[in-house]
Motif scaffolding. Structure first.
Motif, short mmCIF file in Angstrom:
data_model
loop_
_atom_site.label_atom_id
_atom_site.label_comp_id
_atom_site.label_asym_id
_atom_site.label_seq_id
_atom_site.Cartn_x
_atom_site.Cartn_y
_atom_site.Cartn_z
N UNK A 1 0.85 -1.20 0.00
CA UNK A 1 0.00 0.00 0.00
C UNK A 1 0.88 1.24 0.00
N UNK A 2 0.53 2.20 -0.85
CA UNK A 2 1.30 3.44 -0.96
C UNK A 2 0.50 4.58 -0.33
N UNK A 3 1.04 5.18 0.72
CA UNK A 3 0.36 6.24 1.45
C UNK A 3 1.15 7.54 1.29
N UNK A 4 0.48 8.59 0.83
CA UNK A 4 1.07 9.92 0.75
C UNK A 4 0.56 10.75 1.92
N UNK A 5 1.47 11.29 2.71
CA UNK A 5 1.13 12.16 3.84
C UNK A 5 1.53 13.57 3.47
N UNK A 6 0.59 14.51 3.60
CA UNK A 6 0.86 15.91 3.27
C UNK A 6 1.05 16.68 4.57
N UNK A 7 2.23 17.26 4.77
CA UNK A 7 2.52 18.04 5.96
C UNK A 7 3.43 17.31 6.92
N UNK A 8 4.49 18.00 7.37
CA UNK A 8 5.51 17.35 8.21
C UNK A 8 5.58 17.94 9.61
N UNK A 9 4.45 18.45 10.11
CA UNK A 9 4.41 18.89 11.49
C UNK A 9 4.33 17.69 12.42
N UNK A 10 4.01 17.95 13.67
CA UNK A 10 4.01 16.87 14.65
C UNK A 10 2.95 15.81 14.34
N UNK A 11 1.83 16.20 13.73
CA UNK A 11 0.81 15.22 13.35
C UNK A 11 1.23 14.46 12.10
N UNK A 12 1.69 15.18 11.08
CA UNK A 12 2.09 14.53 9.83
C UNK A 12 3.22 13.54 10.02
N UNK A 13 4.22 13.90 10.81
CA UNK A 13 5.33 12.97 11.02
C UNK A 13 4.89 11.76 11.85
N UNK A 14 3.93 11.95 12.75
CA UNK A 14 3.39 10.82 13.51
C UNK A 14 2.68 9.85 12.57
N UNK A 15 1.86 10.40 11.67
CA UNK A 15 1.13 9.56 10.72
C UNK A 15 2.10 8.84 9.79
N UNK A 335 -0.79 13.78 18.94
CA UNK A 335 -0.14 13.38 17.69
C UNK A 335 0.24 11.90 17.65
N UNK A 336 0.92 11.37 18.69
CA UNK A 336 1.29 9.95 18.59
C UNK A 336 0.09 9.02 18.56
N UNK A 337 -1.00 9.40 19.23
CA UNK A 337 -2.22 8.59 19.18
C UNK A 337 -2.87 8.69 17.81
N UNK A 338 -2.95 9.89 17.24
CA UNK A 338 -3.51 10.04 15.90
C UNK A 338 -2.72 9.23 14.88
N UNK A 339 -1.38 9.23 15.03
CA UNK A 339 -0.57 8.43 14.12
C UNK A 339 -0.96 6.96 14.16
N UNK A 340 -1.14 6.43 15.36
CA UNK A 340 -1.52 5.02 15.51
C UNK A 340 -2.92 4.76 14.96
N UNK A 341 -3.85 5.68 15.23
CA UNK A 341 -5.23 5.52 14.75
C UNK A 341 -5.26 5.50 13.22
N UNK A 342 -4.58 6.46 12.59
CA UNK A 342 -4.58 6.52 11.13
C UNK A 342 -3.93 5.27 10.54
N UNK A 343 -2.81 4.83 11.12
CA UNK A 343 -2.14 3.63 10.61
C UNK A 343 -3.03 2.41 10.74
N UNK A 344 -3.72 2.29 11.88
CA UNK A 344 -4.63 1.16 12.06
C UNK A 344 -5.74 1.17 11.02
N UNK A 345 -6.34 2.33 10.81
CA UNK A 345 -7.51 2.40 9.93
C UNK A 345 -7.13 2.36 8.46
N UNK A 346 -6.05 3.01 8.08
CA UNK A 346 -5.67 3.11 6.67
C UNK A 346 -4.89 1.87 6.22
N UNK A 347 -3.94 1.44 7.03
CA UNK A 347 -3.04 0.35 6.62
C UNK A 347 -3.53 -1.01 7.09
N UNK A 348 -3.94 -1.10 8.36
CA UNK A 348 -4.32 -2.40 8.93
C UNK A 348 -5.80 -2.71 8.80
#
Length: 377
Positions: A1-15, A335-348
């Motif tokens: 799966x190819x995921x593009x993340x837009x934005x490298x702030x604390x949320x974007x880097x977490x995702x 941010x670290x929780x959002x990163x995990x949530x997005x990874x779970x929902x989008x990737x897993x």
């Protein structure tokens, strides 16, 4: 799966980090420099104090725990300081509201205790607790350095899992076919294919990106001032009425005051001897001993990204398969929780039921075409 993340702030880097860790091929696109936006003009206080409703409070508590869990991947975690903090009010109305807030979050299991002025003086000798109201101590709260956070997570995502990072890459369009994301296009015309795109641009998520609609925002302006290095021993963050202060490394003190934020309608270049800097320094001097002969070394303003109803917005946009947003005013905390949530929902493919009240669908009606057509909240 190819995921593009837009934005490298604390949320974007977490995702980006969590999606890469989950096995996705990640491309992180940043229009400017890494963490060069709101993230590094943030008080970056990790807390759940005053967060309502309870679902939002719980999300912030989960974010605080996620910071601790992230230390399993980064044992040193040089960006995270669980320093504890003191807070009080000086007006009758402020004291009453604060006492009620402490009562409520205490019932919800939050770590808070009432302390006396002798305790404050013993733990933080440079701090003067103004007024006569009660003082609360929050041992589990702290702060993060967003630039270091982003740097370490990006380094890990690229070196461990092959994520790609591009700066100076401003995304101007999210492109779709038959209602599904196929990629993004940057300002120089480069097209990058994607199975899923996650918009983590904060205040810029209020702009349309080609086929992707704008997110309704109610963003505000934030102002931060910084002292030069001073010979103080302050370790905790301190909150007195609408004044916020904390150490910022290398002996500097960071100062914020909500009433100063409210004087600006948009970000602007501010003078270190201007009225905003003067107001911040005078308020800080009343609480923090040792600032009498200290000037303001730097003062910055930014847009604080706030979805229209004041709550976090995270999840897939209705009507556009493969396009998600992750926007919040509480980025430093969650941010670290959002990163995990997005990874779970989008990737897993694992849905987080506790996020249902934070979905972008609450802002949109869907037309016959199936695409979001107007904000309804």
């Amino acid at each position: 799966m190819r995921v593009v993340v837009i934005g490298s702030g604390i949320v974007g880097t977490s995702v980006a980090y969590e999606c890469a860790k989950a096995g996705a091929k990640v491309v992180l696109l940043e229009a400017g420099r890494i963490a060069g936006g709101t993230s590094t003009v943030s008080f970056a206080w990790t807390n759940a104090t005053g967060k309502r409703p309870r679902a939002y409070f719980a999300l912030n508590v989960a974010g605080m725990r996620a910071h601790l869990e992230l230390k399993r991947d980064f044992p040193d975690a040089p960006w995270f300081f669980q320093s504890g903090g003191f807070e009080w009010r000086t007006t009758p109305a402020g004291i009453a509201a604060f006492e009620e807030d402490v009562r409520q979050i205490s019932e919800w299991g939050y770590g808070v205790e009432w302390v006396d002025r002798e305790t404050v003086a013993r733990m933080e000798p440079d701090v003067t607790a103004t007024g006569e109201g009660p003082i609360a101590y929050f041992a589990e709260e702290g702060w993060v350095d967003p630039a270091l956070y982003s740097a370490w997570l990006i380094r890990a995502a690229t070196s461990r899992w092959g994520a790609e990072v591009f700066t100076g890459a401003r995304v101007v369009a999210v492109e779709t076919q038959n209602g599904r994301v196929v990629g993004v296009r940057t300002a120089d015309g480069t097209q990058i294919a994607a199975d899923h795109v996650v918009n983590c641009t904060g205040g810029l998520s209020g702009l349309e990106l080609g086929d992707a609609p704008a997110l309704p925002l109610a963003s505000t302006v934030g102002v931060l001032a910084f002292t030069p290095p001073v010979a103080l021993t302050l370790r905790s963050h301190v909150h007195a009425d609408d004044l916020d202060m904390r150490p910022d490394g290398a002996g500097r003190i960071m100062i914020h005051k909500v009433s100063v934020d409210d004087t600006l309608s948009e970000p602007q270049t501010l003078a270190t001897d201007g009225p905003e800097a003067t107001a911040l320094l005078e308020a800080a001097r009343a609480v923090l001993t040792g600032l009498e002969m200290v000037p303001i070394e730097a003062i910055r303003s930014t847009v604080r990204p706030i979805p229209a109803d004041g709550l976090t917005c995270a999840g897939e946009m209705p009507g556009i398969s493969g396009y998600s947003v992750a926007v919040t005013h509480s980025g430093a905390t969650i941010a670290p929780q959002l990163g995990k949530v997005v990874a779970d929902e989008v990737v897993r493919g694992r849905t987080h039921a506790e996020m249902e009240s934070f979905r972008p669908s609450r802002f949109f009606a869907t037309g016959n075409s199936g695409t979001p057509r107007r904000a309804v909240a």
